[in-house]
Write an enzyme that holds these catalytic residues in place. Sequence first.
Site, PDB file in Angstrom:
ATOM      1  N   GLY A  22     -15.138 -12.731 -11.591  1.00 14.51           N
ATOM      2  CA  GLY A  22     -14.668 -13.128 -12.911  1.00 14.51           C
ATOM      3  C   GLY A  22     -13.927 -11.999 -13.586  1.00 14.51           C
ATOM      4  O   GLY A  22     -14.124 -10.822 -13.282  1.00 14.51           O
ATOM      5  N   GLY A  24     -12.382 -11.034 -17.666  1.00 14.46           N
ATOM      6  CA  GLY A  24     -12.181 -11.403 -19.051  1.00 14.46           C
ATOM      7  C   GLY A  24     -11.385 -10.339 -19.771  1.00 14.46           C
ATOM      8  O   GLY A  24     -10.841  -9.410 -19.159  1.00 14.46           O
ATOM      9  N   GLY A  25     -11.325 -10.486 -21.102  1.00 13.40           N
ATOM     10  CA  GLY A  25     -10.539  -9.543 -21.875  1.00 13.40           C
ATOM     11  C   GLY A  25     -11.155  -8.166 -21.945  1.00 13.40           C
ATOM     12  O   GLY A  25     -10.459  -7.180 -22.190  1.00 13.40           O
ATOM     13  N   ALA A  27     -13.867  -6.995 -19.549  1.00 13.42           N
ATOM     14  CA  ALA A  27     -14.439  -6.443 -18.319  1.00 13.42           C
ATOM     15  C   ALA A  27     -14.097  -7.322 -17.127  1.00 13.42           C
ATOM     16  O   ALA A  27     -13.715  -8.484 -17.267  1.00 13.42           O
ATOM     17  CB  ALA A  27     -15.961  -6.324 -18.458  1.00 13.42           C
ATOM     18  N   VAL A  29     -15.903  -8.706 -13.554  1.00 16.25           N
ATOM     19  CA  VAL A  29     -17.258  -8.947 -13.054  1.00 16.25           C
ATOM     20  C   VAL A  29     -17.235  -9.004 -11.531  1.00 16.25           C
ATOM     21  O   VAL A  29     -16.384  -9.677 -10.927  1.00 16.25           O
ATOM     22  CB  VAL A  29     -17.835 -10.261 -13.607  1.00 16.25           C
ATOM     23  CG1 VAL A  29     -19.320 -10.379 -13.277  1.00 16.25           C
ATOM     24  CG2 VAL A  29     -17.603 -10.359 -15.111  1.00 16.25           C
ATOM     25  N   LYS A  44     -20.623  -5.696 -14.424  1.00 14.94           N
ATOM     26  CA  LYS A  44     -19.466  -5.806 -15.309  1.00 14.94           C
ATOM     27  C   LYS A  44     -18.898  -4.414 -15.539  1.00 14.94           C
ATOM     28  O   LYS A  44     -19.600  -3.518 -16.023  1.00 14.94           O
ATOM     29  CB  LYS A  44     -19.860  -6.458 -16.635  1.00 14.94           C
ATOM     30  CG  LYS A  44     -20.201  -7.935 -16.494  1.00 14.94           C
ATOM     31  CD  LYS A  44     -20.112  -8.655 -17.827  1.00 14.94           C
ATOM     32  CE  LYS A  44     -20.235 -10.160 -17.623  1.00 14.94           C
ATOM     33  NZ  LYS A  44     -19.985 -10.907 -18.869  1.00 14.94           N
ATOM     34  N   ASP A 142     -20.758 -12.656 -30.032  1.00 16.49           N
ATOM     35  CA  ASP A 142     -19.789 -13.272 -29.116  1.00 16.49           C
ATOM     36  C   ASP A 142     -20.411 -14.475 -28.410  1.00 16.49           C
ATOM     37  O   ASP A 142     -20.301 -14.624 -27.194  1.00 16.49           O
ATOM     38  CB  ASP A 142     -19.300 -12.238 -28.096  1.00 16.49           C
ATOM     39  CG  ASP A 142     -18.007 -12.689 -27.385  1.00 16.49           C
ATOM     40  OD1 ASP A 142     -17.305 -13.564 -27.927  1.00 16.49           O
ATOM     41  OD2 ASP A 142     -17.721 -12.166 -26.300  1.00 16.49           O
TER      42      ASP A 142
END
Length: 780
Positions: A22, A24-25, A27, A29, A44, A142
Amino acid sequence: MSDVARLITALADRYRVEREIGRGGMATVYLAHDGKHDRKVAIKVLHDSFASAIGPERFLNEIRVAAQFAHPNILGLIDSGSVDLGGPFPTPYYVMPFVDGESLRERLTRERQLPVSDALRIAREVADALNHAHTHGVVHRDIKPENILLSGGHALVADFGIAKAVDSAGGKNLTTQGMIVGTPAYMSPEQLSGERSLDGRVDIYALGCVLYEMLAGEHPFEAPTPQTMMVRALTERPRPLRAVRPAVPPALEAVVARALERFPADRHASAADLAQDLAVAQDAGLDPRSRVAWRTVAIVGLAAGLLAWIGTAVLGHRDHAGATSPAVRSLVVLPFANTSGNREDEYFSDGMTDELAAALGKVPGLRVAARSSAYQFKGRSVDVHEIGRRLAVGSVVDGSVGRNGDTLHITAQLVNVTDGLTLWSDAYVREVKGVFTVQDQIAAAIARALRLSASGAGHPGAGTTSLEAHDLYLRGRFFWNRRDREGFRKAIEYFGQAIARDSAYAQAWAGLGEAYSLMGGFGYMAPTEAFARGRAAANRALTLDSTLADAHTALGFIHLFYDWDWAAARERFERALTLDPRYGEARLFHGWYLLATNRLDDAIAELRGAVADEPVSLILNTRLGSMLMFARRYDEALAQFRRALELDPNYPLAHLDLVRLEAARGNYDAALLELRRSPEVVGSYGVGLSGYVLAKAGRREAAATEIRRLQNDTASRYAVALPIAQIYGALGDRDRAFQWLDRAYTDRNWPLYFCRVDPLLQSLHSDPRWDAFVQRMNFP
């Protein structure tokens, strides 16, 4: 070298990084294998842009707070650190368990709208997790479908404390560089406005967005661009939920609307408040704004205000006996909340809980769930329907106790688990000296509300008129329930002080007998001294009150574990169970007696019955597995141990008995693997198992190290001989094994009573000395 290759190299001593799963903005994963604990984990790794803005050292200092959480709906942090990925500074990372399931986002992508019951369950579990964190001073910041993981039918909140750690470590730098902490679509208006002083209500707003999305299949401020979505959140109200999905109950629509209020003061005051509204909203005909809360805060406030004016002792009585059915004949008394503001007063609220449960247990025709079942829910917000299902009870008693000098403030209520309706509630203000009277009144009122005779209700014959002695007794019982060396020591101290105030206090004598007996049983005290003192105290208790089931059980314990007087043990346990057929301690020890006397099927039946009465008791579920294991019914034992670990995945005794099970089956590699999965191996039992398995696996030096650990164990030095004998037997050194068996006999190591069925001693059975040793035990 790529970042992935550098990461694999940097973490090779602990983790085997397998692949990226994965991005994201904040980190990336990675899926990895934790070699030390043989499990999958998610690592992460912060992106360089974030790492440079916050500084890795400050981030790692701040993130440690996330590692402190222990909650069934929070995905815990298990490791953190920084690695050199070739940049100008180390890159921070953190490690969480890998969840075998999916995120809420993945499910929403697949299904769009969830069944109302599923959405409610997920939201309530997330609210429960938020309440746990908020009460510990941590706001998530979050909450979004990507951070809610679904596994085994339950929700797990991930990245708890991460956004807060980033913000605390380098929030100003992030703002300067145009980076946002959080996800704009789920940010509250105050977050979007850039306010720095935020509290748990931002998480309530975000959860409102998530719940709306689960029900409606779209975001409450659905828009083509994130910028438009943010503007709508700051300037508009969401479209009414029932306009999108008419099947949503009005009560649930009201809960979501309140969570999404633009101004924090108009939202739920806390995550616990939100969880309560969600619980009531399960009944679509109820208005959550008029609910009767689990913890009747309103009643407490009413009592405090009016009692000063009218000087009465009882307020707010609402007896809805007519609303209940005569079929409701079972209940659980949940641990009363301590509202005194002093953590040290926990002993008093727990004592009130236990004594009220004992008083209700005297009511003819009423079944009261055992303490071990009730205390599984201490400090947790769990729906009454779920409690009723898990404990097979028809109603729940809940309340609070506040102690202010010589004054008690007590609230109590009885709730029907079927419909969540309050059948009865009261608030009391009393002087402390009136504690016995108020217990009688509460028990009698509950009996009447259930249409049962109140003639048997009353406090459990505390056996003393001395308030000081009673207070000391409650302190002793509080520490006794800790079941560790220091807890037993302090229990003995307080029981002794209670007896000094009132030498005729039978229950204090019984408590003293139990505490001394367990000190001897666990090897914390010389058995000859501990059991002699325990016997004297239990006999004194029965001289004063021959109906005390716990005193009979204490004597049965001594006859079984120390005297090896099988007939006397049987007589005491049977007498205790005649007095209190549902007393879990007596049923457990009676099961051990049946095992020791080779009545294996009867032992299993006794523990099955105990588990049926106390379905969430960790010790009873684990010991049922033990009985099945000793009967060589290994597959059934394995399934039972797994059931125990479903109740508490970290319960050490269940893990250690799984080790014993695999060793009994000859699966030594599997036993070693289970040892690595277990919590830290401590105590003579755990170290002995470790040494035995290592010896059987051919790791002789490591087994010898465990022997030295046991020989140096000063805390439980009177319980180490049998484990050492077992290890020597596994090493094939029979002479030393029998030397230590003789020492175990002298020290009265308590597990000797099941030596004939103990698989860890099986290798000694062919030795001529074995039969002679067993004959010394005088088995029937």
